[in-house]
Structures are given as structure tokens and as C-alpha cells.
Design a protein around this motif. Sequence first.
Motif, PDB file in Angstrom:
ATOM      1  N   LYS A  95       0.757  -1.164  -0.095  1.00 22.23           N
ATOM      2  CA  LYS A  95      -0.042  -0.064  -0.059  1.00 22.23           C
ATOM      3  C   LYS A  95       0.857   1.237  -0.077  1.00 22.23           C
ATOM      4  O   LYS A  95       1.753   1.172   0.586  1.00 22.23           O
ATOM      5  CB  LYS A  95      -0.914  -0.002   1.194  1.00 22.23           C
ATOM      6  N   ALA A  96       0.330   2.417  -0.541  1.00 24.36           N
ATOM      7  CA  ALA A  96       0.848   3.453  -0.375  1.00 24.36           C
ATOM      8  C   ALA A  96       0.067   4.700  -0.028  1.00 24.36           C
ATOM      9  O   ALA A  96      -1.051   4.755  -0.622  1.00 24.36           O
ATOM     10  CB  ALA A  96       1.632   3.928  -1.840  1.00 24.36           C
ATOM     11  N   ASP A  97       0.303   5.483   0.869  1.00 27.13           N
ATOM     12  CA  ASP A  97      -0.665   6.240   1.466  1.00 27.13           C
ATOM     13  C   ASP A  97      -2.025   5.623   1.898  1.00 27.13           C
ATOM     14  O   ASP A  97      -3.069   6.055   1.802  1.00 27.13           O
ATOM     15  CB  ASP A  97      -0.934   7.377   0.437  1.00 27.13           C
ATOM     16  N   GLY A  98      -1.958   4.578   2.340  1.00 28.43           N
ATOM     17  CA  GLY A  98      -3.100   3.927   2.881  1.00 28.43           C
ATOM     18  C   GLY A  98      -4.030   3.165   1.584  1.00 28.43           C
ATOM     19  O   GLY A  98      -5.080   2.642   1.829  1.00 28.43           O
ATOM     20  N   LYS A  99      -3.441   3.303   0.533  1.00 33.54           N
ATOM     21  CA  LYS A  99      -4.012   2.677  -0.625  1.00 33.54           C
ATOM     22  C   LYS A  99      -3.528   1.412  -1.233  1.00 33.54           C
ATOM     23  O   LYS A  99      -2.259   1.558  -1.248  1.00 33.54           O
ATOM     24  CB  LYS A  99      -4.397   3.852  -1.922  1.00 33.54           C
TER      25      LYS A  99
END
Length: 106
Positions: A95-99
Amino acid sequence: MRSVGAYLFGASCIAFAVAFQGKTAATFEPPVRLKAGDVFIDTGADIAYSGPSVFDLDGDGKRDLLVGNLCGHIQVFRNVGDDAARRFEAKGFLKADGKLVEIPNW
């Protein structure tokens, strides 16, 4: 002749290295099935067509296992051992930035 280690994990994912020195045939060491904790790593449950790579994802100096799949997701297996005696811990999808990271492949 130079011997190179081989690793086998999951029904659909084989990562191996081969080295050739001139025209000398390479040899393989016996495959080792990798585990995350006490469970064998099996990427086939997540669509298969695995693309493994090792990379120090968390900056701790140890190479983690990242496995991309057909859907464009990347499974993360953190190295909680060391590079000489790797032990992996399943951390889910990258995930990146919660996505969820998705890499379109078609």
C-alpha cells in the motif's frame, strides 16, 4: 563450474538464479520452500502468475520478498531474519498512502 542457490515457493512461483562461467554448465542447489512464519508461501491463492523480487522495502538493511501477481498487486513478505538466514513474515498487499498499489498490466 559455479553453484547457485535456488528457492521454490508456492505452486505458481519459482525464483531462481543461474550463473554461467564461459561455456560451463550451471548447477543448482536443492530448492528450498520458503515460509512466512510457520506457513509455506503460496502465491497461487492470489491469482498466480507470480513475479518475485527481493528489495529492502522498509530500509532496515534486510532484503524483503515482494511478489507481484496477474492483477497488478504486490504481496509483501518482510524479512524478519537476516540476509544469511532469511525468515519472512506475511504483511499483505503493498500500500502507498493507505491505498492498495495497483499496477495495470494490460
